[in-house]
Design a protein around this motif. Structure first.
Motif, PDB file in Angstrom:
ATOM      1  N   ALA A   1       0.825  -1.206   0.000  1.00 47.08           N
ATOM      2  CA  ALA A   1       0.000   0.000   0.000  1.00 47.08           C
ATOM      3  C   ALA A   1       0.862   1.260   0.000  1.00 47.08           C
ATOM      4  N   THR A   2       1.992   1.228   0.726  1.00 48.92           N
ATOM      5  CA  THR A   2       2.880   2.403   0.719  1.00 48.92           C
ATOM      6  C   THR A   2       3.561   2.543  -0.630  1.00 48.92           C
ATOM      7  N   GLN A   3       3.911   1.428  -1.245  1.00 52.69           N
ATOM      8  CA  GLN A   3       4.622   1.486  -2.524  1.00 52.69           C
ATOM      9  C   GLN A   3       3.743   2.006  -3.642  1.00 52.69           C
TER      10      GLN A   3
ATOM     11  N   LEU B   1      11.221   9.881   0.468  1.00 52.24           N
ATOM     12  CA  LEU B   1      10.198   8.836   0.388  1.00 52.24           C
ATOM     13  C   LEU B   1      10.733   7.604  -0.326  1.00 52.24           C
ATOM     14  N   GLU B   2      11.507   7.805  -1.380  1.00 49.92           N
ATOM     15  CA  GLU B   2      12.095   6.663  -2.079  1.00 49.92           C
ATOM     16  C   GLU B   2      13.037   5.897  -1.166  1.00 49.92           C
ATOM     17  N   HIS B   3      13.807   6.634  -0.394  1.00 55.66           N
ATOM     18  CA  HIS B   3      14.729   6.015   0.558  1.00 55.66           C
ATOM     19  C   HIS B   3      13.948   5.253   1.621  1.00 55.66           C
ATOM     20  N   SER B   4      12.881   5.847   2.119  1.00 52.99           N
ATOM     21  CA  SER B   4      12.049   5.180   3.121  1.00 52.99           C
ATOM     22  C   SER B   4      11.467   3.883   2.579  1.00 52.99           C
ATOM     23  N   GLN B   5      11.065   3.909   1.303  1.00 57.29           N
ATOM     24  CA  GLN B   5      10.494   2.706   0.713  1.00 57.29           C
ATOM     25  C   GLN B   5      11.510   1.568   0.662  1.00 57.29           C
TER      26      GLN B   5
ATOM     27  N   ALA C   1      13.415  -3.593   3.015  1.00 59.34           N
ATOM     28  CA  ALA C   1      14.470  -4.329   3.718  1.00 59.34           C
ATOM     29  C   ALA C   1      13.994  -4.789   5.085  1.00 59.34           C
ATOM     30  N   LEU C   2      13.194  -3.967   5.732  1.00 61.42           N
ATOM     31  CA  LEU C   2      12.658  -4.311   7.041  1.00 61.42           C
ATOM     32  C   LEU C   2      11.729  -5.524   6.954  1.00 61.42           C
ATOM     33  N   VAL C   3      10.828  -5.499   5.979  1.00 63.09           N
ATOM     34  CA  VAL C   3       9.897  -6.625   5.814  1.00 63.09           C
ATOM     35  C   VAL C   3      10.667  -7.898   5.487  1.00 63.09           C
ATOM     36  N   ASP C   4      11.682  -7.789   4.642  1.00 64.88           N
ATOM     37  CA  ASP C   4      12.500  -8.964   4.323  1.00 64.88           C
ATOM     38  C   ASP C   4      13.134  -9.543   5.586  1.00 64.88           C
ATOM     39  N   ALA C   5      13.687  -8.659   6.435  1.00 64.49           N
ATOM     40  CA  ALA C   5      14.335  -9.125   7.666  1.00 64.49           C
ATOM     41  C   ALA C   5      13.328  -9.780   8.600  1.00 64.49           C
ATOM     42  N   VAL C   6      12.145  -9.188   8.723  1.00 62.95           N
ATOM     43  CA  VAL C   6      11.105  -9.751   9.596  1.00 62.95           C
ATOM     44  C   VAL C   6      10.688 -11.131   9.104  1.00 62.95           C
ATOM     45  N   LEU C   7      10.406 -11.231   7.808  1.00 56.87           N
ATOM     46  CA  LEU C   7       9.942 -12.506   7.267  1.00 56.87           C
ATOM     47  C   LEU C   7      11.036 -13.570   7.269  1.00 56.87           C
TER      48      LEU C   7
END
Length: 273
Positions: free
Chosen positions: A177-179, A231-235, A240-246
């Motif tokens: 949704a953010t992307q 915003l691009e940097h945040s994305q 990367a955060l979601v990848d690490a969590v999963l």
């Protein structure tokens, strides 16, 4: 700490033509380049890896607000600024564009060109932010630090304990949704992404505290412009955060989130400096 952005990008960017590389910084009170260099060294320093744009913007905003280059004065050449902060000239030009959009500097071409400081007391974003801080009597540093504690903790918990299929799908959906968000919708969807992480941490108390601190944070962020580079940097950090969590990488998730929070903090401190 070694700065990958400075090491990797700056070498390739130094050959790019820059309108202000023909000049030297001018307009300081005493005209002494040595004294100017000493003063600038107190503000301009190599940025940390990960938040090059945000920290460079913070530093140059500080330089302007301190009056180290007065109105009508010329900033140091792009090459010097980029080397001092350890960033590429591509990143630097994006920072200078933000400052120009805010009416703080202007670029002039030609033999005596460069980036010149405009004689204004402040930019609209900074003035609105300062007024808001005063109106609501918020402790900005306390808000930023508490936010970091909660966010880093939530990221680590999400990675350390299985989310289950439903939780993983919620996280992926919030990221997507953010992307896909148009600029006007970005902050709301970004907020929902972070709230999803807090809720998936398994701690109702943490989620409740985060809701309150995020509301205070958004109240401040709404006073400054949305910057596309940020915003691009945040994305990229979100992904990367979601990848690490999963992947179940708790240490990695905490580190990405800490860096992410530091980027937001650098932006707010820069506009408030």
């Amino acid at each position: 700490m070694a700065n990958p952005e400075g090491a990797k990008e700056a070498r390739g960017a130094r050959d790019a033509a820059g309108a202000d590389d023909t000049g030297t910084a001018g307009g300081t009170d005493d005209g002494s380049s040595g004294a100017r260099g000493d003063r600038l060294a107190a503000v301009l320093r190599p940025v940390r890896a990960g938040n090059g744009f945000e920290e460079a913007l913070e530093q140059i905003l500080q330089l302007l607000r301190l009056g180290l280059v007065p109105g009508g004065g010329r900033l140091p050449a792009e090459r010097e600024l980029a080397e001092r902060m350890g960033i590429s000239r591509v990143t630097l030009r994006e920072v200078l564009k933000v400052l120009a959009d805010q009416g703080l500097v202007e670029s002039r071409r030609g033999r005596y060109g460069g980036t010149f400081v405009l004689g204004r007391s402040g930019d609209p974003g900074a003035e609105a932010l300062r007024r808001r801080v005063a109106d609501v009597d918020v402790d900005v540093e306390d808000t930023l630090r508490f936010r970091e504690v909660l966010e880093v903790g939530a990221a680590g918990l999400c990675a350390a304990y299985p989310l289950g299929a439903a939780g993983e799908e919620r996280l992926r959906t919030a990221l997507a949704a953010t992307q896909d968000a148009p600029l006007a919708e970005y902050r709301r969807r970004d907020t929902l992404f972070h709230l999803t992480l807090a809720e998936l941490s398994g701690s109702a108390g943490l989620a409740a505290q985060y809701t309150a601190v995020r509301a205070r944070l958004n109240d401040l962020l709404d006073c400054i412009p949305l910057l596309v580079r940020n915003l691009e940097h945040s994305q990229r950090q979100h992904a990367a955060l979601v990848d690490a969590v999963l992947d179940g990488d708790a240490d990695g998730a905490r580190e990405v989130m800490r860096e992410h929070c530091e980027g937001t903090a650098a932006l707010l401190r820069g506009f408030l400096s």
